[in-house]
Design an enzyme around this catalytic site. Structure first.
Site, PDB file in Angstrom:
ATOM      1  N   HIS A  36      -0.899   6.220   8.748  1.00 36.66           N
ATOM      2  CA  HIS A  36      -0.092   5.041   9.075  1.00 36.66           C
ATOM      3  C   HIS A  36       1.385   5.291   8.762  1.00 36.66           C
ATOM      4  O   HIS A  36       2.264   5.077   9.599  1.00 36.66           O
ATOM      5  CB  HIS A  36      -0.616   3.843   8.278  1.00 36.66           C
ATOM      6  CG  HIS A  36       0.122   2.569   8.523  1.00 36.66           C
ATOM      7  ND1 HIS A  36      -0.404   1.533   9.270  1.00 36.66           N
ATOM      8  CD2 HIS A  36       1.350   2.135   8.118  1.00 36.66           C
ATOM      9  CE1 HIS A  36       0.458   0.544   9.317  1.00 36.66           C
ATOM     10  NE2 HIS A  36       1.529   0.879   8.614  1.00 36.66           N
ATOM     11  N   GLU A  37       1.635   5.760   7.549  1.00 32.47           N
ATOM     12  CA  GLU A  37       3.026   5.962   7.144  1.00 32.47           C
ATOM     13  C   GLU A  37       3.683   7.100   7.931  1.00 32.47           C
ATOM     14  O   GLU A  37       4.877   7.032   8.245  1.00 32.47           O
ATOM     15  CB  GLU A  37       3.096   6.256   5.637  1.00 32.47           C
ATOM     16  CG  GLU A  37       2.527   5.151   4.765  1.00 32.47           C
ATOM     17  CD  GLU A  37       3.089   3.769   5.087  1.00 32.47           C
ATOM     18  OE1 GLU A  37       4.302   3.662   5.366  1.00 32.47           O
ATOM     19  OE2 GLU A  37       2.305   2.800   5.067  1.00 32.47           O
ATOM     20  N   GLY A  80       0.825  -1.197   0.000  1.00 33.70           N
ATOM     21  CA  GLY A  80       0.000   0.000   0.000  1.00 33.70           C
ATOM     22  C   GLY A  80       0.858   1.245   0.000  1.00 33.70           C
ATOM     23  O   GLY A  80       0.607   2.188  -0.743  1.00 33.70           O
TER      24      GLY A  80
END
Length: 843
Positions: free
Chosen positions: A289-290, A253
């Protein structure tokens, strides 16, 4: 790879000076690397993979060297230990499997173009330069890149560019970091830039094949998430910029390269004119998230891959914390309960599943750790559980301690527990060890026996499983007062149930409030009756939890499917989107018992139609001005199920919407586009229609739309269309290798097309491994089969297929779990199918 050795034990790198000269036409690059560091022995090895090394010098003197492709190393001798400078000269090829340095292909205005980017996680930096390619081997990096540059092209990396002389782009020295976090991307890109309130420059980059406005939403999210994390962690973002780069070809992703995060385009870009709230939420969650990784994973990094959960479990939880903070009206924690929770509950109930923390005995096993259901979903649930147990204030304070003590260093799990314990005064290690180190999860059985409330825990399995007497520290999270905080024993008996009930107002007894811990609850008949009677009064997450528990308990043989179906029947006018999603997940699970074109399917469809008819009538087909986020997201679900159930109005409306958009099917409103495209195939399929879908797929840059077309055309009732689809699997100009597993899944998950898809995989397995081998997603094909096969004959076919590679470290555990899944479904069908079919005849 045949040998496993930590090279960091012999050489401690301090700085890499890297020069790369990339030629896209020849698909090769030349490299020169100078590494300074401390040698602890005179027999040295660096990681390398597929590098044509022409010279190695040590402190300016040429030395002999030996390449070992099996262990992916280059070995040589040093004259002495201590501070050492090693120079390498080499060349290598750009890869075609989305690891190392690789090209991404796309079309813009009818012209074929490419970006060149990197993917060095987990152990692919060695494909770009000789290195000590291990997380603990942190160093600084000075990167210079030359490439066959064309007018208008640019290059970005972890740090700002400080010079461009004669086409050599040189970047500022990085902070101390692991080799897998180095990154660069170059090509013809557009960008949108902004700044955080603390002055960090934030940018979103993508090819010019996309609308410029598609970069606005991710830029806004990235800025606000960085600001939130700086406040929550009480640690400033440590780099001058935060780049977010969409790559046309990308297997995962996204990837948290420090300061230069790379994404699959569908995970970064958002069409402002025609995208769903769900797709925008997905983009926001991935970005959050990243960005969490910029602290948890980049600033502080796990010492070795066995503690990957320190990176991923935490980031998977923090993405929801961040988005809930900046977009509270989304109620994103409700989404957590229908996305992460069922994923974890499903896979973690299979015997042989890995624990969150698992030893890595061979480098080829590293990619198997990236199990979305375990390290990500289960791990996130465990972090949510811990945060609730500690309270958010102590949790945040503990993270600040963790970052402050270990910044720019490496840690093991115990270091996190120590920091959280110091902040909270509670023994976090004692609470969490049973959850992190043990596979699986418990079912909490709750019963009343002779005025005693009896709580028991036992490991839960779907299918065969060996009970090893495992115990967990279960946070009870009950809605009653007067009960223990944590259950750590196999059984606890609490006297005076009637008095306890009276003290709590005789309200239904519930455990695991907010579905915040990783276990199931099975109430006895009397308690269940009280809970069921009160269902309309419960919050949405409790309703979701009850549906999930009923489904899993039935699958595990601890209750009847009738309990699940009767519970679903109570939700025939449920307005919550997430509850409808949980209902949908349960109904899809029930489809395993329903054969197509039989009376059982007719009865099942009647039940489905009753469940969704009221919400279908309430919401209709078009957005309503001023409607809630909930209703905007919910609309497509009742439509989809009513179309499935052959509701005449729904089918006719779908066909009408399609007819209105035949000139531009991408223009179908995004929230209903999937069901409309699929219905047109199932109701009105022609060769021309199928070809129009393929044409639209090839033309669009919208990867969400591509997935919708994939699912739609794969719903065909014609074997000739199945053959047409499969004939395109190796056409990489149409079906990018990054998307092949989605195409395969769409066919292999349907009984009609399953055999044809499986036969193709068997015949083309070597080619699939050539395109995706070594990538963390290559095992997904095995998982999809495990999720789909359900007969003895299919199980044997799977065993025969996997026999040649069943002991390879990259596949061993995945294969064994798939076999267990298939065997469990065979047993479940034998035991329950007739009962479930009969149930739908009467309900």
């Amino acid at each position: 790879m045949s040998e496993f050795k930590h090279l960091y034990n012999d050489f401690k790198p301090e700085n890499y000076k890297i020069f790369l000269d990339v030629n896209r036409e020849t698909k090769r690059f030349e490299g020169q690397v100078t590494v300074t560091g401390e040698s602890l022995t005179t027999d040295i090895a660096f990681h390398q993979k597929d590098l044509k090394i022409t010279s190695v010098t040590v402190n300016g003197q040429a030395v002999d060297f030996t390449l070992d492709e099996a262990s992916e190393t280059v070995a040589f001798k040093l004259p002495a230990t201590g501070e050492t400078t090693v120079d390498f000269t080499y060349s290598a090829a750009l890869t075609d499997n989305m690891t190392g340095i690789y090209p991404s292909y796309y079309d813009a205005d009818g012209e074929k173009k490419q970006l060149v980017g990197t993917q060095f996680e987990t152990h692919f930096a060695r494909q770009a330069f000789p290195s000590i390619d291990e997380p603990a081997a942190k160093a600084t990096f000075d990167l210079s890149v030359k490439y066959d540059e064309k007018d208008g092209e640019e290059i970005v990396s972890n740090m700002p560019e400080i010079s461009n002389e004669n086409g050599v782009h040189t970047f500022d020295t990085t902070v101390k970091m692991s080799s897998y976090l180095l990154a660069f991307v170059f090509g013809d890109m557009q960008s949108k830039l902004g700044k955080t309130k603390n002055g960090t420059q934030v940018g979103v980059f993508a090819t010019k094949a996309h609308k410029a406005q598609a970069l606005d939403f991710p830029l806004d999210i990235a800025i606000r998430v960085i600001e939130f994390y700086e406040d929550y962690f009480k640690v400033a973002y440590p780099l001058p910029h935060s780049w977010h780069i969409g790559l046309p070809d990308f297997s995962a992703g996204a990837m948290e390269n420090w300061g230069a995060i790379t994404y699959r385009e569908v995970a970064l870009l958002a069409d402002p004119d025609n995208s769903t709230l769900a797709s925008r939420q997905y983009v926001a969650l991935v970005i959050a998230h990243e960005l969490a990784h910029q602290w948890f994973g980049d600033l502080v990094t796990m010492e070795w891959w066995d503690d990957l959960w320190l990176n991923e479990s935490f980031a998977n939880m923090m993405e929801y914390v961040a988005i809930d903070a900046i977009e509270p009206d989304w109620h994103i924690w409700e989404q957590f309960s229908v996305s992460e929770a069922p994923m974890a509950l499903n896979r973690d109930a299979i015997y042989g599943v890995q624990s969150v923390h698992v030893a890595v005995n061979h480098p080829d096993e590293i990619n198997t750790l990236f199990d979305g259901a375990i390290v990500y979903a289960k791990g996130a649930r465990l972090m949510v559980m811990l945060r609730k147990w500690l309270g958010d204030t102590d949790f945040s304070a503990g993270l600040h301690v963790y970052f402050d003590v270990h910044q720019y260093g490496n840690t093991v799990g115990r270091d996190l527990w120590d920091a959280l314990s110091a902040a909270s005064g509670r023994d976090v290690s004692a609470f969490m060890t049973s959850w992190i180190e043990q596979p699986g999860y418990p079912v909490l059985s709750v019963s009343v026996e002779n005025d005693e409330l009896v709580l028991r825990q036992q490991q839960f399995f779907t299918g065969e499983g060996v009970d090893q007497g495992r115990l967990w520290q279960i946070p009870l999270n009950t809605n009653w007062t007067g009960l223990p905080d944590v259950l750590s024993e196999a059984e606890v008996r609490i006297p005076g149930f009637a008095a306890l009930s009276a003290e709590n107002g005789d309200k239904p007894l519930l455990f695991n409030a907010q579905n915040a811990a990783h276990y199931l609850v099975k109430y006895d008949a009397e308690l269940t009756e009280k809970v069921t009677a009160a269902v309309p009064t419960f919050d949405t997450i409790t309703k979701v939890q009850l549906i999930q528990s009923a489904l899993k308990l039935a699958e595990g043989g601890l209750s009847d499917y009738a309990d699940l179906v009767n519970l679903l029947a109570t939700f025939d006018n449920e307005p919550s989107n997430v509850v409808n999603l949980a209902m949908s997940q349960a109904l899809n699970a029930l489809k395993i018992f329903i054969d197509e074109s039989t009376d059982s399917e007719v009865n099942f469809k009647k039940f489905v139609a009753r469940l969704f008819d009221k919400q279908y009538s309430r919401l209709g087909w078009t957005k309503i001005a001023g409607e809630s986020f909930n209703d905007e997201q919910l609309r497509a679900l009742p439509i989809s199920w009513e179309v499935y159930a052959e509701n005449a109005d729904a089918v006719a409306q779908s066909s009408e919407v399609f007819a209105q958009h035949t000139a531009d099917i991408h223009g179908i409103p995004a929230d209903i586009r999937q069901v409309v495209l699929k219905n047109e195939i199932t109701e009105n399929e022609t060769d021309a229609l199928v070809q129009s879908y393929f044409d639209a797929y090839a033309k669009t840059t919208d990867q969400t739309f591509q997935r919708e077309l994939n699912v739609a055309v794969s719903s065909t009732k014609k074997m000739t269309t199945v053959e047409t689809i499969i004939s395109q699997y190796r056409n990489t100009d149409l079906v990018k290798p990054q998307d092949l597993r989605f195409w395969f899944s769409s066919l292999v998950s349907r009984e009609f097309s399953q055999a044809a898809a499986f036969d193709w995989l068997v015949e083309n397995w070597d080619w699939v491994q050539e395109k995706l081998g070594g990538d963390m997603a290559s095992g997904d094909f095995i998982k999809v089969i495990g999720n789909s096969f359900d007969t003895e004959a299919k199980l044997q076919a799977f065993i025969d297929f996997t026999e040649p590679f069943k002991n390879e470290p990259a596949f061993k555990r995945i294969i064994e779990m798939a076999k267990t899944q298939i065997a469990a479904k065979i047993a479940l069908l034998a035991d329950q199918k007739a009962k479930v079919v009969a149930l739908f005849e009467t309900i």
